[in-house]
Design a protein around this motif. Structure first.
Motif, short mmCIF file in Angstrom:
data_model
loop_
_atom_site.label_atom_id
_atom_site.label_comp_id
_atom_site.label_asym_id
_atom_site.label_seq_id
_atom_site.Cartn_x
_atom_site.Cartn_y
_atom_site.Cartn_z
N ILE A 171 8.84 4.10 0.55
CA ILE A 171 7.63 4.22 1.36
C ILE A 171 6.78 2.95 1.24
CG2 ILE A 171 6.05 5.30 -0.31
CD1 ILE A 171 6.58 6.66 3.20
N ALA B 229 6.66 13.46 6.12
CA ALA B 229 7.05 12.08 5.80
C ALA B 229 8.50 12.04 5.33
CB ALA B 229 6.12 11.50 4.74
N TYR C 218 11.16 -5.61 4.46
CA TYR C 218 10.85 -4.79 5.63
C TYR C 218 12.16 -4.37 6.30
CZ TYR C 218 7.70 -2.93 9.08
OH TYR C 218 7.00 -2.07 9.87
N ASP D 90 2.09 17.13 4.83
CA ASP D 90 2.28 15.70 5.13
C ASP D 90 3.48 15.14 4.38
OD1 ASP D 90 -0.05 15.71 6.71
OD2 ASP D 90 -1.30 15.36 4.95
N TYR E 130 6.19 0.40 3.91
CA TYR E 130 5.14 0.64 4.89
C TYR E 130 3.73 0.72 4.28
CZ TYR E 130 9.21 1.70 7.71
OH TYR E 130 10.40 1.61 8.35
N SER E 131 3.65 1.26 3.06
CA SER E 131 2.31 1.46 2.47
C SER E 131 1.90 0.29 1.57
CB SER E 131 2.29 2.76 1.65
OG SER E 131 3.19 2.66 0.57
N VAL E 132 2.87 -0.60 1.28
CA VAL E 132 2.68 -1.72 0.35
C VAL E 132 2.13 -1.15 -0.97
CG1 VAL E 132 1.93 -4.13 0.18
CG2 VAL E 132 2.24 -3.09 2.42
N GLU F 189 -0.96 0.30 -1.30
CA GLU F 189 -2.10 1.20 -1.05
C GLU F 189 -1.76 2.61 -1.54
OE1 GLU F 189 -5.03 0.25 0.28
OE2 GLU F 189 -4.24 -1.79 0.26
N PRO F 190 -2.77 3.39 -1.93
CA PRO F 190 -2.49 4.80 -2.29
C PRO F 190 -2.03 5.60 -1.07
CG PRO F 190 -4.86 4.29 -2.48
CD PRO F 190 -4.18 3.02 -2.10
N THR F 191 -1.16 6.57 -1.32
CA THR F 191 -0.62 7.40 -0.23
C THR F 191 -1.06 8.84 -0.49
OG1 THR F 191 1.27 5.91 -0.34
CG2 THR F 191 1.52 7.83 1.05
N PRO F 192 -2.29 9.20 -0.09
CA PRO F 192 -2.80 10.54 -0.41
C PRO F 192 -2.29 11.60 0.56
CG PRO F 192 -4.50 9.26 0.73
CD PRO F 192 -3.26 8.41 0.70
N LEU F 193 -1.12 12.15 0.25
CA LEU F 193 -0.51 13.13 1.16
C LEU F 193 -0.58 14.53 0.59
CD1 LEU F 193 2.74 11.22 2.29
CD2 LEU F 193 0.47 11.20 3.33
N ARG F 194 -0.94 15.49 1.45
CA ARG F 194 -0.90 16.91 1.05
C ARG F 194 0.48 17.46 1.39
NH1 ARG F 194 -6.13 19.83 0.72
NH2 ARG F 194 -7.73 18.23 0.52
#
Lengths: 240, 135
Positions: A91, A110, A71, A106, A94-96, A98-103
């Protein structure tokens, strides 16, 4: 009126001597492996090195380095944690997992946010693991990071190289310095990629043989350093 | 966004604007910050007091907050932001990189992560007031 984040990005890179982006027109060519090996090799040569993973959809450098639970420290911004001697920003802090569904927009936001808050301090070199392709993330990174240079990764596949060629032409059109092209996962040296790269007036940096030991070395930089893959990338880093 | 980074950016942007427009003394800076940024007003003011250059010696720092609104691309539902029930880690992740909302927040109706941040994401310098050198 205007976005105040943009004005500080240049300042964040003031003490970073070189920014080397490792990119590819296509996924799956070993771009993250090459970026990580180059960063480790440059560090082993005594340089202060950072590694920035900008592949938000498929971040992989944390898996290659075998780090989790890192961290960033908060100090007038964000100071990237150390990972195997590298200043390391991803990233996934922060997202560990998990999926990061960014358009598109976004992704741009980011990237701007990460570049604006991250305090790299003094570095000889920052290696950037880029997202594949020529979309928003690539265009924004080129627009925002001053003096960025590119190493482009491909495989011997003509399909992969067709995408890579489009990236190379785009980089040339944008007048972004291209250090050269690394051909990865080579099983039967054929010369097609080398010829095409030289036809574009660019440097063919290395023919990196397919190395099945690399998969076994994931998560263990010490094991990675012993692979043929790493030694071939080490030779590239020596010439940088 | 991190408060100190935000203030650094505001000062750099406002200073550039002042220079381009012949402003020798800035009297007011208005910054609009989306709720999703979760910035603390007191920290921003403290950072401004510490980072301001002589150009901003007598400047008022005004922060306007814009509530966050989400719109689901799947079912059209609209809803607002609340940090209630979020762990500290998640709240901090969204504070530093607001796009992490797409990782941790789901549509309150259908559960889709594919939503638009219709309002309250951004941060921008809205107005600068000042005195021109020849005034």
């Amino acid at each position: 009126m205007s976005d105040p984040r943009i004005a500080i990005i240049e300042k964040r890179f003031q003490k970073v001597r070189r920014v080397i982006a490792v990119s590819s027109g296509k996924g799956g060519v070993g771009k993250s492996m090459i970026a990580t090996a180059l960063a480790l090799s440059l560090k082993d040569r005594g340089h202060s090195v950072g590694l920035l993973d900008l592949d938000f959809t498929s971040p992989a450098t944390h898996v290659i380095l075998g780090v989790e639970g890192l961290y960033p420290e908060e100090e007038y911004g964000i100071v990237p944690p150390m990972a195997h001697g590298l200043r390391y920003m991803s990233i996934t802090h922060y997202s560990v997992d998990e999926p990061t569904p960014l358009r598109g927009e976004d992704v741009s936001n980011a990237i701007i946010e990460l570049l604006a808050i991250t305090r790299w301090g003094e570095l000889d070199c920052l290696v950037v693991d880029m997202p594949p392709g020529i979309g928003d993330a690539t265009l924004d990174t080129i627009r925002l990071i001053p003096s960025i240079e590119f190493i482009v990764a491909t495989t011997p596949s003509r399909v992969a190289f067709q995408s890579v060629r489009r990236l190379l032409v785009l980089l040339k059109d944008l007048r972004v310095p291209i250090i050269g092209v690394c051909e990865n996962m080579v099983m039967n040296p054929g010369g097609y990629v080398r010829e095409e790269v030289e036809r574009l007036g660019l440097e063919y940096l290395a023919s990196v043989a397919y190395d099945e030991e690399v998969e076994e070395a994931l998560g263990d930089p010490e094991a990675l350093r012993k692979t043929r893959f790493y030694k071939e990338l080490d030779e590239v880093s020596r010439r940088l | 966004m991190h408060e100190w980074a935000l203030v650094e950016g505001v000062i750099a942007t406002a200073a550039r604007f002042a220079e381009e427009n012949g402003i020798t003394e800035v009297t007011e800076v208005v910054v609009v910050v989306g709720e999703l940024q979760q910035v603390e007003h007191e920290v921003l003011e403290f950072a401004f007091e510490n980072l301001k250059t002589p150009l901003f010696k007598n400047a008022r720092f005004v922060l306007e907050s814009q509530p966050a609104r989400f719109k689901c691309r799947n079912c059209g539902n609209e809803w607002g932001f609340t940090s209630e029930g979020m762990t500290e880690d998640v709240s901090e992740a969204i504070h530093f990189v607001p796009e992490m909302a797409h990782v941790y927040i789901k549509c309150s109706e259908c559960g889709s992560p594919d939503f638009e941040v219709a309002e309250g994401r951004g941060v921008w310098l809205a107005t600068i007031k000042g005195v021109k050198g020849d005034e």
